[in-house]
Design a protein around this motif. Structure first.
Motif, PDB file in Angstrom:
ATOM      1  N   HIS A 545       0.837  -1.217   0.000  1.00 42.68           N
ATOM      2  CA  HIS A 545       0.000   0.000   0.000  1.00 42.68           C
ATOM      3  C   HIS A 545       0.864   1.257   0.000  1.00 42.68           C
ATOM      4  CE1 HIS A 545      -3.598   2.372   0.594  1.00 42.68           C
ATOM      5  NE2 HIS A 545      -3.052   2.951   1.675  1.00 42.68           N
ATOM      6  N   ARG A 548       2.396   1.659  -3.486  1.00 47.14           N
ATOM      7  CA  ARG A 548       1.415   2.124  -4.475  1.00 47.14           C
ATOM      8  C   ARG A 548       1.152   3.620  -4.317  1.00 47.14           C
ATOM      9  NH1 ARG A 548      -1.985  -1.274  -3.370  1.00 47.14           N
ATOM     10  NH2 ARG A 548      -3.393  -0.081  -2.043  1.00 47.14           N
ATOM     11  N   ASN A 549       1.057   4.117  -3.102  1.00 45.43           N
ATOM     12  CA  ASN A 549       0.870   5.545  -2.876  1.00 45.43           C
ATOM     13  C   ASN A 549       2.063   6.349  -3.358  1.00 45.43           C
ATOM     14  OD1 ASN A 549      -1.581   4.955  -1.758  1.00 45.43           O
ATOM     15  ND2 ASN A 549      -0.861   5.083   0.380  1.00 45.43           N
ATOM     16  N   ASN A 552       1.896   6.537  -7.323  1.00 51.69           N
ATOM     17  CA  ASN A 552       0.820   7.350  -7.920  1.00 51.69           C
ATOM     18  C   ASN A 552       0.961   8.835  -7.626  1.00 51.69           C
ATOM     19  OD1 ASN A 552      -0.309   5.004  -8.891  1.00 51.69           O
ATOM     20  ND2 ASN A 552      -1.681   4.736  -7.121  1.00 51.69           N
ATOM     21  N   LEU A 554       0.101  10.676  -5.104  1.00 52.47           N
ATOM     22  CA  LEU A 554      -1.161  11.248  -4.619  1.00 52.47           C
ATOM     23  C   LEU A 554      -0.957  12.435  -3.714  1.00 52.47           C
ATOM     24  CD1 LEU A 554      -3.150   7.956  -3.896  1.00 52.47           C
ATOM     25  CD2 LEU A 554      -3.289   9.441  -5.912  1.00 52.47           C
ATOM     26  N   ASN A 555       0.102  12.543  -3.040  1.00 50.25           N
ATOM     27  CA  ASN A 555       0.295  13.616  -2.072  1.00 50.25           C
ATOM     28  C   ASN A 555       1.055  14.806  -2.637  1.00 50.25           C
ATOM     29  OD1 ASN A 555      -0.993  12.045  -0.127  1.00 50.25           O
ATOM     30  ND2 ASN A 555       0.953  11.037   0.456  1.00 50.25           N
TER      31      ASN A 555
END
Length: 570
Positions: A545, A548-549, A552, A554-555
């Motif tokens: 997890h 994966r973050n 991508n 995301l932050n």
């Protein structure tokens, strides 16, 4: 040779004037230690009784002669006759008579189902034997038959000694078991050796305390065991250090209470220990007081001469002397020697027994017809010049081979086995050396190999006597960290597939004891495998997890954008 072989030998009870020994072919030889002569040699009938495997001296009172003028007075001691009780490869016990030079009696009524491994005499008309069938038999010399038996298994007994004060029999294999000869019950056990006991001896101190001395194969120590007919898994009372594996032990308690112990090692040296029985300690290891080393008196090279046996002289006038024999099993010389305890090493320079026997043989043949026909030139070898019969060219030979070709010819290529595998991948020699010296760093370097091909090549060329020590080391690795467990499992798996016949040929009980630790560790880890898999799965889920973050992004970007100017116009 990595494991010391068992030597079958014994000095006679009359001060060691006679010495009996069985060689590797099962032939019994008897030596006169005072004259250094071979008195008798006996080759047993292999069809009837088999080769000699164990021996002990037996004294029997001779029959008193009839009353004549020269008969013995009533108070005079009756002379004794000496016999040698021999245990054979077919489980038979025979009495060899020195006077007749042949077997005089064969004890009947029973026999061992296999070879006799050790025999002991209680100086009261009874013999005790143990054999490969894991039984102890009691024999009556007067009745010439077996009068009792009991089981001493499951381990195969290798050595025994009789303790007269407690009337017990010490049976040694890897463990030392003490049996009461009257009730035939196990009254005491002693543990501490990692290998099979190779030699055993015993002594009595202050007429009430009895001790057993043992040394094992692939061990360089001598252990003391106090016998008091109680206790289980008792530890040794004292430990003596040696420089090599021993195959013979001798001990003596002097009148002043001092104990002398001698051990003959595999490299031919004799260690002598002087001990105070009142200050023995299990925590302190004792080194030899003096070491005797025998060397040849060759003019060109000095070669060691192997010591074969040692015996303490029970004589007040020669209280400090030790009787020892040196040479080979077929050519022996005996000597009484007083050690110099002021020096740690006493080097004794003597003539090689082979040279002495060759010189004696030439002297016996001198004057015969064959000796007169042969003339030996008396000249030094250094003054002889050997000339070749071939003509030698005086022209200087020129070597036209270039340096590059010479270097290519010196290139060492890795030798291959018949099936095409590289011999350099095998670590057999390193593993043998590590198991023999018990070097943990070397063992770790060899057993850390994870390549199955290397493990297979190593185990295929490993001698049989190293299989048992390797199993002990692998069971120890299984109790360590995960990396050690993984390597140990690889070695165990390859060992069980490549050496299946060797493992199946061993004793079932002994194999179960060796693999019991491995089975116990495997069962313990199987109990915790469900919880370990759950924890491992959750940790992997969290790690995936997080990865994966991170992939991508995301932050990194803005999630919500608010425009204040457009809101005022509305």
């Amino acid at each position: 040779m990595s494991v010391a072989k068992k030597h079958v030998l014994a000095f006679s009870p009359n001060g060691g004037k006679l010495f009996a020994q069985v060689d590797e072919h099962g032939i019994l030889r008897i030596w006169d230690t005072e004259t250094n002569t071979l008195k008798q040699e006996f080759t047993p009938n292999l069809q009837d009784s088999g080769a000699c495997k164990a021996l002990t001296w037996v004294t029997v009172a001779a029959s008193r002669p009839k009353k004549t003028r020269k008969s013995l007075p009533p108070g005079a001691p009756v002379p004794e006759k000496y016999y040698i009780a021999v245990g054979t490869a077919k489980g038979v016990v025979v009495l060899y008579s020195l006077a007749a030079g042949s077997i005089e009696r064969t004890l009947g009524n029973d026999r061992h189902n296999g070879a006799i491994t050790s025999i002991a005499y209680d100086n009261n008309g009874h013999l005790y034997t143990v054999g490969a069938d894991c039984r102890a038999l009691v024999w009556s010399v007067a009745e010439e038959r077996c009068i009792g038996e009991w089981s001493v298994g499951p381990e195969k007994p290798l050595n025994i000694t009789y303790l007269p004060k407690t009337r017990t029999l010490a049976v040694a294999s890897r463990q030392i078991k003490i049996y009461d000869v009257d009730t035939k019950e196990l009254v005491e056990t002693c543990t501490g050796h990692s290998g099979e006991v190779n030699a055993i001896s015993s002594f009595t101190y202050n007429n009430d305390l009895e001790y057993v001395l043992t040394t094992a194969k692939m061990e360089r120590i001598i252990s003391f065991w106090k016998v008091n007919k109680k206790g289980r898994n008792k530890a040794s009372t004292c430990t003596l250090l040696m420089e090599d594996v021993a195959h013979s032990l001798a001990c003596e308690v002097r009148n002043d209470g001092q104990l002398r112990v001698a051990s003959v090692t595999r490299n031919g040296n004799i260690h002598i220990y002087l001990l105070n029985m009142e200050s023995l300690s299990a925590e302190k290891y004792i080194k030899p007081k003096v070491t005797l080393q025998i060397a040849s008196d060759g003019a060109d090279t000095v070669e060691p001469i192997l010591a074969v046996a040692a015996h303490f002289v029970y004589d007040e006038q020669r209280a400090h002397e030790i009787l020892f024999g040196y040479g080979t099993r077929s050519l022996l010389q005996f000597e009484n020697y007083t050690p110099n305890y002021g020096e740690k090493l006493n080097v004794i320079v003597r003539t090689d027994p082979k040279k002495l026997y060759a010189k004696k043989k030439r002297a016996d043949q001198s004057g015969t017809q064959e000796a007169l026909k042969t003339k030996i030139p008396i000249i030094s070898k250094s003054e002889v010049e050997y000339n070749s019969a071939l003509p030698i060219s005086k022209k200087k030979i020129q070597n036209d081979v270039p340096m590059e070709a010479r270097l290519e010819s010196l290139t060492i290529e890795a030798s291959k086995l018949p099936d095409g595998k590289l011999q350099s991948q095998s670590k057999t020699q390193l593993l043998m050396q590590a198991l023999h010296s018990q070097d943990q760093s070397m063992l770790k370097a060899v057993l850390d190999a994870d390549d199955r091909l290397t493990i297979k090549l190593t185990l295929e060329r490993l001698p049989l006597e190293y299989i048992s020590p390797l199993l002990n080391e692998l069971s120890t690795m299984l109790q360590g960290k995960a990396a050690n467990v993984r390597c140990a499992l690889h070695w165990l798996q390859v060992l069980s597939t490549t050496r299946t016949s060797v493992l199946m040929s061993q004793d079932k009980e002994e194999l179960r004891d060796k693999l019991g630790i491995c089975l116990g560790i495997a069962e313990h880890r199987m109990h915790c495998i469900a919880e370990a898999l759950q924890v491992s799965g959750r940790v992997k889920l969290v790690i995936n997890h997080m990865k994966r973050n991170a992939n991508n992004h995301l932050n990194e970007g803005d999630v919500l954008i608010v425009d204040d100017d457009q809101g005022e116009h509305l």
